[in-house]
Scaffold this motif. Structure first.
Motif: not given
Length: 503
Positions: A475-487
């Motif tokens: 959200a907001g165009g910030a890069p996300a890691t795979a763990l961020d996606v899981a969370a």
């Protein structure tokens, strides 16, 4: 749920409807809906500049009739006829009678507030013809509205074999077309607007879930549930080289609705340290205990062969990903022969190429054995780029060849079953193109299988939630890691659940 139908299905439904209606009624319904959409986009119709790009046949007729309606409301409407001798005579006469005009000045494309693309309809095949290609390359000022399908896009497959005209909005008559939902065609279609013209079509060729559909699929514990009744998903993943794949697959599995996650592999210590609720062992699937579904392959390395063999020997659904797919491509479809429980494959296009090559090797070997010939030299696998450009056909080929449900990952995720059902995932973001994202997806889908969903529903629901979680994480165009996606998966669940609750 969105339904999409092939050209053949649409033509049959149109013929049945036209047989019961006065001549021209169907075209007038289409033109009325098209003109209404254009009016909403323009905001103020009076004084606006509208250009109609009219090809031959009914598609050009729809555009010209819509142009006539806009001209009667005060728009300055011009038409460029791509095939003047084949233009729809009635529609052209209506446009001229309403004050529209015919022009050959292609600069009108650049000056128009709105352009109606009626060059090629759903009956067209191949890219734009040379006379129409300049419009695809020209600078434009206004909104481009495609009539039923952007010209140059294959309506059944989404393939773009040549030059195509990119639309901001595509107005679909009666039903969606599969090619508008699947890249690369979907990237040319812009926003889809459906106009009801009274068609009654048969079972759709492609479906697309929406929030309420997904909410009805997601598992909900009953008052009598315990962790075992909710389902246990086994995860065989990770290796000394890729321990993170185990963590990511487990992270997805823990958030997929099953009551427990049973991990087997070399990363047991890392997994239980990060996720203490996981049941862990350093063994292999055969000795891990009872599960209701297996996830095999993420980061498994050399251990993929044994894990795949043991999981496939079980009588529960098995999801195969990553290194498991590499091993399956080596073995070919024969490895799945005789399985009674469902199998789900989750390749990207590179893995799909290897799987198809494996299927071709297996078919050739069987043919040679019957004929008493020696083995042939291995054929080169198809290029991943070619498969990406034909995503629908690729998913269907794999599902048929392996007798498995296939979740083909990519810019458009396509899920196909061996029975011929196809779903297209509408969620997602390009930020999901990050290391480990697919491991999270595999764990999530496997957990949904263990919770009791069938293979099509589990794969579709997982792709949908994974896409929503990717949007949330980025959200907001910030890069996300795979763990961020899981969370972010719990937030995705809540978003879907909220859509199913009454106001």
């Amino acid at each position: 749920m969105r339904h999409a139908h092939t050209v053949e299905q649409v033509r049959a439904a149109e013929a049945e409807l036209m047989a019961r209606l006065p001549e021209g009624t169907l075209m007038q319904r289409a033109a009325a809906g098209l003109a209404a959409t254009c009016a909403r986009l323009l905001g103020r119709v009076y004084g606006s500049r509208v250009l109609v790009l009219a090809g031959s046949g009914d598609n050009g007729g729809d555009a010209l009739y819509a142009g006539a309606r806009l001209a009667r409301r005060g728009a300055a409407v011009s038409a460029i006829l791509l095939a003047p001798e084949k233009a729809h005579r009635g529609a052209l006469a209506a446009l001229l009678a309403a004050g529209g005009r015919v022009t050959s000045d292609q600069r009108a494309f650049e000056r128009a507030d709105l352009v109606l693309d009626g060059i090629v309809g759903i009956g067209g095949r191949g890219g734009l013809r040379p006379e129409a290609q300049p419009f695809a390359r020209a600078e434009r000022r206004g909104v481009v509205v495609a009539v039923d399908v952007p010209s140059g896009v294959d309506p059944d497959s989404g393939e773009v074999p040549g030059v195509a005209l990119r639309a901001d909005v595509t107005v679909c008559f009666g039903t969606y077309k599969p090619g508008l939902l699947i890249d690369p065609g979907a990237s040319y279609a812009g926003v889809l607007q459906l106009v009801d013209i009274g068609l009654t079509a048969p079972s759709p060729a492609v479906t697309v879930l929406q929030h309420p559909d997904l909410a009805a699929l997601l598992p909900v514990p009953s008052v009598e549930s315990d962790k075992y009744r909710r389902g246990v998903v086994g995860v065989a993943a990770g290796s000394a080289r890729y321990p993170g794949a185990a963590l990511l697959a487990v992270a997805g599995a823990l958030r997929g609705g099953a009551g427990a996650v049973r991990y087997v592999g070399t990363a047991a210590e890392e997994v239980v340290r990060r996720f203490p609720e996981t049941l862990v062992t350093e063994g292999s699937p055969a000795g891990a205990g009872r599960v209701q579904a297996w996830v095999v392959g993420p980061g498994s390395g050399d251990g993929a062969a044994r894990a795949l063999q043991e999981a496939l020997a079980s009588e529960v659904p098995v999801l195969v990903d990553a290194d498991g797919l590499t091993e399956l491509a080596r073995l070919g479809p024969a490895a799945l022969a005789g399985r009674t429980a469902p199998t789900v494959l989750t390749p990207h296009t590179g893995e799909a190429a290897r799987l198809l090559a494996g299927a071709e090797r297996g078919a050739a070997a069987a043919e040679d054995a019957v004929a008493g010939r020696g083995a042939r030299a291995a054929a080169s696998p198809p290029a991943a780029g070619e498969l990406a450009a034909a995503r629908l056909a690729t998913a269907r080929r794999l599902a048929e060849a392996y007798g498995a449900t296939v979740l083909l990952k990519g810019s458009t995720t396509v899920i196909a079953t061996p029975e011929g059902d196809v779903r297209v995932n509408p969620t997602g973001t390009s930020w999901l193109a990050t290391a480990g994202s697919g491991d999270v997806l595999s764990g999530l889908a496997g957990s949904l299988l263990a919770a009791g969903l069938g293979p099509l529903d589990a794969a579709s629901a997982a792709a949908y939630l994974h896409g929503l979680a990717g949007r949330e994480a980025a959200a907001g165009g910030a890069p996300a890691t795979a763990l961020d996606v899981a969370a972010a998966l719990p937030a995705a669940w809540r978003t879907v659940r909220a859509a199913d609750r009454p106001e």
